[in-house]
Design an enzyme around this catalytic site. Structure first.
Site, PDB file in Angstrom:
ATOM      1  N   ASN A 137      44.264  38.888  46.599  1.00  0.00           N
ATOM      2  CA  ASN A 137      44.799  38.947  45.236  1.00  0.00           C
ATOM      3  C   ASN A 137      43.993  39.961  44.439  1.00  0.00           C
ATOM      4  O   ASN A 137      42.755  39.962  44.497  1.00  0.00           O
ATOM      5  CB  ASN A 137      44.649  37.576  44.553  1.00  0.00           C
ATOM      6  CG  ASN A 137      44.920  37.642  43.055  1.00  0.00           C
ATOM      7  OD1 ASN A 137      46.077  37.710  42.629  1.00  0.00           O
ATOM      8  ND2 ASN A 137      43.870  37.642  42.240  1.00  0.00           N
ATOM      9  N   GLU A 138      44.678  40.816  43.718  1.00  0.00           N
ATOM     10  CA  GLU A 138      44.003  41.818  42.882  1.00  0.00           C
ATOM     11  C   GLU A 138      42.799  42.392  43.625  1.00  0.00           C
ATOM     12  O   GLU A 138      41.662  42.393  43.126  1.00  0.00           O
ATOM     13  CB  GLU A 138      43.619  41.234  41.505  1.00  0.00           C
ATOM     14  CG  GLU A 138      44.845  40.824  40.715  1.00  0.00           C
ATOM     15  CD  GLU A 138      44.605  40.583  39.214  1.00  0.00           C
ATOM     16  OE1 GLU A 138      43.452  40.576  38.764  1.00  0.00           O
ATOM     17  OE2 GLU A 138      45.618  40.411  38.504  1.00  0.00           O
ATOM     18  N   GLU A 149      47.017  28.233  39.436  1.00  0.00           N
ATOM     19  CA  GLU A 149      45.699  28.558  39.972  1.00  0.00           C
ATOM     20  C   GLU A 149      44.738  27.396  39.726  1.00  0.00           C
ATOM     21  O   GLU A 149      44.904  26.623  38.775  1.00  0.00           O
ATOM     22  CB  GLU A 149      45.187  29.827  39.270  1.00  0.00           C
ATOM     23  CG  GLU A 149      43.834  30.296  39.768  1.00  0.00           C
ATOM     24  CD  GLU A 149      43.509  31.725  39.331  1.00  0.00           C
ATOM     25  OE1 GLU A 149      44.303  32.317  38.567  1.00  0.00           O
ATOM     26  OE2 GLU A 149      42.471  32.242  39.792  1.00  0.00           O
ATOM     27  N   GLU A 152      52.294  37.730  39.081  1.00  0.00           N
ATOM     28  CA  GLU A 152      51.640  37.286  37.841  1.00  0.00           C
ATOM     29  C   GLU A 152      52.267  38.049  36.684  1.00  0.00           C
ATOM     30  O   GLU A 152      52.272  39.283  36.674  1.00  0.00           O
ATOM     31  CB  GLU A 152      50.129  37.542  37.876  1.00  0.00           C
ATOM     32  CG  GLU A 152      49.411  36.616  38.832  1.00  0.00           C
ATOM     33  CD  GLU A 152      47.898  36.735  38.798  1.00  0.00           C
ATOM     34  OE1 GLU A 152      47.352  37.102  37.733  1.00  0.00           O
ATOM     35  OE2 GLU A 152      47.280  36.458  39.841  1.00  0.00           O
TER      36      GLU A 152
END
Ligand code: AHR
Length: 513
Positions: free
Chosen positions: A192-193, A53, A317
């Site tokens: 993402n999330e 990231e 992740e």
């Protein structure tokens, strides 16, 4: 304690292949392994994937020096055969606008990384640099698109910019920026999330967003199939998986993700990466083992909507998350890496191998200088962490056929609680060689493993072991090679049996030929 390794075990045993293993502590305990076939699922190489990231010192002051990619890092990662790399986040993906980071570097936008530390981002590492990194590594890129602050148009344009081989303003812009041929990026995350940093969405709302984005993500002629990955659940949020699986269109979904971090304490007090005793060690191992329950339960929900297991569970992740190293910026999530973390990596990879029918990709967070890293850097120095060596030892499982294991493990007990001391996975590669990876998480007991292999013969055993005197041992810039694998002489052939003296707190990977 009786263990059945792998969610597919029962089915696999009932079908054509059976590998039954009994692993017991102590030489007096009987142990059996029988091999009857080799038709388990293939362990996708992408289970051995990584995540980088734009966070702290992962990209800037990690992979990227400001004007070039660090080749010492590339060479180290090539050795472990990194198959796929995820970028630009993580949470950062949902604030990232790809056009800010293309074209002449000095003209790129200066932005603020509001996700991680409010630092100025010069965008000198952008799409072209990331894809250049992937081609240097010989790995596939996995790009996370921006759903939180982006639009379907922005993501569709990114895809066209990268994958269209014909004439269009965006394809021409790519050419003008130095890349004539399309990059042909196959793997795309849709947010993402999205339940949290990616937009605080409900699963119902996200499912609608996914459908909308997926509709405009096009497959371009000549490009490889588009593999879209829906933003999945946080840990044990089973409702998220249920609602999303029910409401998205599975025909244009390659996978759904799940994030799970091993925690010793809680999110407010995660504990030190290097200063811990056995109580915290035990808690960490217990937390790590929990991922198998999550895979089983999310997998069971997926089975309801996708009984043929066409949609992958993508654990994009995972890893241990501790407090940041004292004296470093807490927003940069820099942590050291101990033998304990190597045992966590090896155990988790065994679990993924044993669930290869559903888990088809996983990405450890995060490759360099962040969370459970493979590599730490200090200016132009770099070191390989104990976790790096697990990926080196386990690369033999990539694309090999998994062998199911059934075994009884002795307990590792601490303070009245118990967890299985031994975990394992096995595979047979295309040359016929069998690899068995065994982890003994008990920090003080050696375990004798007798494995009876029926239905297969072997002549030679080779092995490597990773262990150290203390589970807190680390590689530091003063002592960069304190924890590293060595050749293992504790396995022998007795008739057609394999007898392994598994040291305390160790990982052993054996090759039988
Ligand atoms: O890996 C660090 C962060 O953890 C990621 O950005 C986010 O997706 C997760 O919460």
């Amino acid at each position: 304690m009786k263990l059945l390794m792998g969610g597919t075990c029962k089915k696999t045993i009932l079908s054509s292949f059976l590998l039954t293993a009994s692993l017991f502590a102590g030489a007096q305990t009987p142990m059996n392994i029988s091999v009857r076939d080799t038709s388990g699922p293939v362990i996708s190489r992408n289970i051995y994937g990584h995540f980088s990231e734009d966070l702290g010192r992962c990209i800037y002051d990690g992979f990227w020096t400001g004007d070039k990619i660090r080749m010492d890092i590339v060479e180290a990662l090539k050795k472990i055969k990194v198959p796929i790399l995820r970028w630009p986040g993580g949470c950062y993906a949902d604030q990232y606008h790809w056009r800010d980071a293309i074209g002449p570097r000095e003209q790129r936008k200066r932005t603020v990384n509001t996700t991680w530390g409010m630092v100025t981002e010069d965008n000198s590492f952008g799409t072209h640099e990331f894809l250049e990194l992937c081609s240097l590594l010989g790995c596939q890129p996995y790009i996370a698109g921006n759903v939180g602050t982006g639009t379907p148009e922005e993501m569709a344009n990114w895809l066209e910019y990268l994958n269209f081989n014909g004439k269009s303003s965006l394809a021409d812009l790519r050419r003008q920026n130095g890349h004539e041929q399309p990059w042909n990026v196959s793997f795309w995350g849709v947010g993402n999330e999205s339940w949290g940093c990616g937009g605080s969405m409900t699963p119902e709302f996200y499912a609608g967003q996914y459908r909308r984005y997926a509709e405009f993500c096009k497959h371009y002629p000549g490009a490889p199939p588009l593999k879209l990955i829906a933003s999945g659940a946080n840990s044990d949020d089973y409702n998220w998986t249920d609602v999303v699986m029910k409401n998205i269109s599975l025909h244009n979904t390659w996978g759904i993700s799940m994030h799970y971090y091993t925690l010793v304490g809680d999110w407010n007090h995660k504990g030190s990466a290097t200063q811990f005793g056995e109580a915290d060690y035990f808690k960490g191992m217990t937390s790590c083992l929990r991922i198998e329950e999550l895979i089983n339960r999310h997998g069971a929900i997926m089975d309801k909507y996708d009984p043929k297991k066409k949609v992958a569970l993508v654990v994009d992740e995972w890893g241990i998350w501790t407090d940041a190293e004292p004296g470093t910026n807490p927003s940069f999530l820099y942590q050291q890496n101990s033998l304990r973390d190597a045992l966590i990596a090896a155990t988790t990879l065994n679990i993924f191998n044993n669930h290869a029918d559903r888990v088809k990709m996983a990405n450890l967070a995060q490759t360099v200088n962040v969370l459970q890293s493979l590599i730490l850097t200090d200016k132009d120095k770099m070191l390989l962490t104990p976790t790096y060596y697990i990926f080196d030892l386990y690369k033999v499982h990539q694309d090999a056929r998994s062998l199911s294991l059934q075994f009884s493990s002795p307990d590792y007990t601490f303070g009245g609680d118990k967890i299985p001391a031994v975990n394992a996975s096995a595979s047979r590669d295309s040359s016929g060689a069998v690899h068995i990876s065994l982890v003994n998480i008990d920090p003080s007991k050696k375990i004798t493993v007798r494995t009876t292999l029926s239905g297969m013969t072997f002549k030679t055993i080779q092995g490597q072991v990773l262990t150290s005197a203390k589970f807190t041992d680390i590689n530091s810039f003063d002592q960069p090679a304190k924890v590293k694998p060595s050749s293992f002489s504790g396995a022998k052939k007795e008739g057609n049996d394999l007898v392994v003296e598994l040291p305390a707190q160790s990982v052993v990977v054996l090759e039988l030929k």
